[in-house]
Motif scaffolding. Structure first.
Motif, PDB file in Angstrom:
ATOM      1  N   ALA A  47      37.627  33.386  67.744  1.00  0.00           N
ATOM      2  CA  ALA A  47      37.314  32.283  66.803  1.00  0.00           C
ATOM      3  C   ALA A  47      35.919  31.794  67.463  1.00  0.00           C
ATOM      4  O   ALA A  47      35.101  31.481  66.743  1.00  0.00           O
ATOM      5  CB  ALA A  47      38.487  31.101  66.968  1.00  0.00           C
ATOM      6  N   ARG A  94      32.165  30.784  61.680  1.00  0.00           N
ATOM      7  CA  ARG A  94      33.444  30.244  61.627  1.00  0.00           C
ATOM      8  C   ARG A  94      33.352  29.184  62.681  1.00  0.00           C
ATOM      9  O   ARG A  94      32.956  29.349  63.919  1.00  0.00           O
ATOM     10  CB  ARG A  94      34.504  31.163  61.956  1.00  0.00           C
ATOM     11  CG  ARG A  94      35.922  30.670  61.995  1.00  0.00           C
ATOM     12  CD  ARG A  94      37.100  31.591  62.343  1.00  0.00           C
ATOM     13  NE  ARG A  94      38.538  30.889  62.534  1.00  0.00           N
ATOM     14  CZ  ARG A  94      39.361  31.381  63.329  1.00  0.00           C
ATOM     15  NH1 ARG A  94      39.355  32.641  63.526  1.00  0.00           N
ATOM     16  NH2 ARG A  94      40.403  31.025  63.595  1.00  0.00           N
ATOM     17  N   ALA A  99      36.133  26.715  64.481  1.00  0.00           N
ATOM     18  CA  ALA A  99      37.695  26.343  64.323  1.00  0.00           C
ATOM     19  C   ALA A  99      37.743  25.207  65.268  1.00  0.00           C
ATOM     20  O   ALA A  99      37.175  24.739  66.127  1.00  0.00           O
ATOM     21  CB  ALA A  99      38.287  27.732  65.298  1.00  0.00           C
ATOM     22  N   THR A 113      46.263  24.746  64.164  1.00  0.00           N
ATOM     23  CA  THR A 113      44.581  24.976  63.950  1.00  0.00           C
ATOM     24  C   THR A 113      44.083  24.938  62.700  1.00  0.00           C
ATOM     25  O   THR A 113      44.858  25.380  61.677  1.00  0.00           O
ATOM     26  CB  THR A 113      44.234  26.220  64.699  1.00  0.00           C
ATOM     27  OG1 THR A 113      42.694  26.263  64.827  1.00  0.00           O
ATOM     28  CG2 THR A 113      44.881  27.346  64.346  1.00  0.00           C
ATOM     29  N   SER A 145      40.009  25.684  60.301  1.00  0.00           N
ATOM     30  CA  SER A 145      38.600  26.039  60.577  1.00  0.00           C
ATOM     31  C   SER A 145      37.643  26.065  59.288  1.00  0.00           C
ATOM     32  O   SER A 145      38.326  26.030  58.226  1.00  0.00           O
ATOM     33  CB  SER A 145      38.605  27.837  61.004  1.00  0.00           C
ATOM     34  OG  SER A 145      39.366  27.970  61.953  1.00  0.00           O
ATOM     35  N   HIS A 157      34.811  28.415  57.620  1.00  0.00           N
ATOM     36  CA  HIS A 157      34.581  29.690  57.716  1.00  0.00           C
ATOM     37  C   HIS A 157      33.869  30.290  56.608  1.00  0.00           C
ATOM     38  O   HIS A 157      33.731  29.482  55.550  1.00  0.00           O
ATOM     39  CB  HIS A 157      35.858  30.563  58.024  1.00  0.00           C
ATOM     40  CG  HIS A 157      36.688  30.665  56.719  1.00  0.00           C
ATOM     41  ND1 HIS A 157      36.865  31.808  55.894  1.00  0.00           N
ATOM     42  CD2 HIS A 157      37.846  29.956  56.463  1.00  0.00           C
ATOM     43  CE1 HIS A 157      37.876  31.641  54.956  1.00  0.00           C
ATOM     44  NE2 HIS A 157      38.181  30.404  55.227  1.00  0.00           N
ATOM     45  N   TYR A 172      42.116  29.551  57.945  1.00  0.00           N
ATOM     46  CA  TYR A 172      42.940  30.027  59.187  1.00  0.00           C
ATOM     47  C   TYR A 172      43.671  28.831  59.398  1.00  0.00           C
ATOM     48  O   TYR A 172      43.604  28.373  60.706  1.00  0.00           O
ATOM     49  CB  TYR A 172      41.599  30.127  60.169  1.00  0.00           C
ATOM     50  CG  TYR A 172      40.778  31.276  60.044  1.00  0.00           C
ATOM     51  CD1 TYR A 172      41.146  32.562  60.529  1.00  0.00           C
ATOM     52  CD2 TYR A 172      39.669  31.335  59.409  1.00  0.00           C
ATOM     53  CE1 TYR A 172      40.449  33.635  60.375  1.00  0.00           C
ATOM     54  CE2 TYR A 172      38.862  32.635  59.172  1.00  0.00           C
ATOM     55  CZ  TYR A 172      39.195  33.829  59.747  1.00  0.00           C
ATOM     56  OH  TYR A 172      38.215  34.858  59.784  1.00  0.00           O
TER      57      TYR A 172
END
Length: 206
Positions: free
Chosen positions: A57, A64, A66, A80, A82, A84, A97
């Motif tokens: 990541a 991306r 994260a 988690t 993100s 992206h 994600y």
């Protein structure tokens, strides 16, 4: 659109901070809650691959960014999410994600995270559009995205490999800058209608 820089966001007891190696143990515990890596339609890492997941990541920046999802009161990692597919030239990002420990699902956690990320994307970064995508068989994710108020753009057929080697169709959604004020009001209303409860401790059943 402004460049995305590492930032910490917080609301309703949920903190998003840049995902880093020191989150590995907490992220492993979150994945273990529900053995999420066994779900066919997500990409949750197996316990022994969490460090690799985090480093990958980080390596994907700047396409991306994260975040670790943290319970601000206890410091516990809950999952988690993100930004992206960051495309500054057209002022577009996607949010994905995303996964949470099983005990956090169907709570205020996801709505809070989406409000934080969408508000930052539109109000601070100046995005024109925020996209979201999910597996065609991940109906829970599709329902959650649609409850946000995102519009379904279509389906990309035979688009990406799943962890079991099959090829998925990807359902695409988006929110435009013009739609954001109404969606922001809707998300804030939803959060106001339900008590913001403490996230259950590790080991607490749903």
């Amino acid at each position: 659109m402004k460049a995305i820089a590492p930032i910490t966001l917080e609301l309703h007891g949920i903190r998003l901070e840049p995902l880093a190696p020191h989150h590995a143990e907490g992220l492993r515990a979150a994945a273990t809650d529900g053995e999420l890596w066994n779900l066919r339609v997500t990409s949750v890492p197996e316990p022994d691959k969490v460090e690799q997941y985090i480093f990958k990541a980080i390596e994907m920046r700047p396409s991306r960014f994260a975040f670790a999802v943290i319970d601000a009161a206890s410091g516990t990692v809950l999952g988690t999410t993100s930004y992206h597919d960051v495309l500054p030239e057209v002022s577009r990002v996607e949010i994905g994600y995303t996964w949470y420990a099983k005990r956090c699902q169907r709570s205020h956690v996801n709505t809070t995270c989406k409000l934080l990320l969408l508000a930052h994307a539109f109000d601070t970064l100046g995005c024109a559009l925020v996209g979201l995508r999910t597996d065609n068989f991940n109906h829970a994710s599709q329902n959650a995205i649609e409850r946000l108020g995102a519009k379904k753009d279509g389906v990309l057929r035979h688009h990406a490999l799943r962890r079991d080697g099959t090829v998925r169709d990807t359902v695409m959604y988006s929110i435009t800058r013009g739609e954001w004020p109404e969606i922001a009001a809707h998300l804030r209303y939803k959060l106001a209608q339900r008590p913001i409860e403490r996230v259950p401790a590790e080991g607490t059943p749903c």
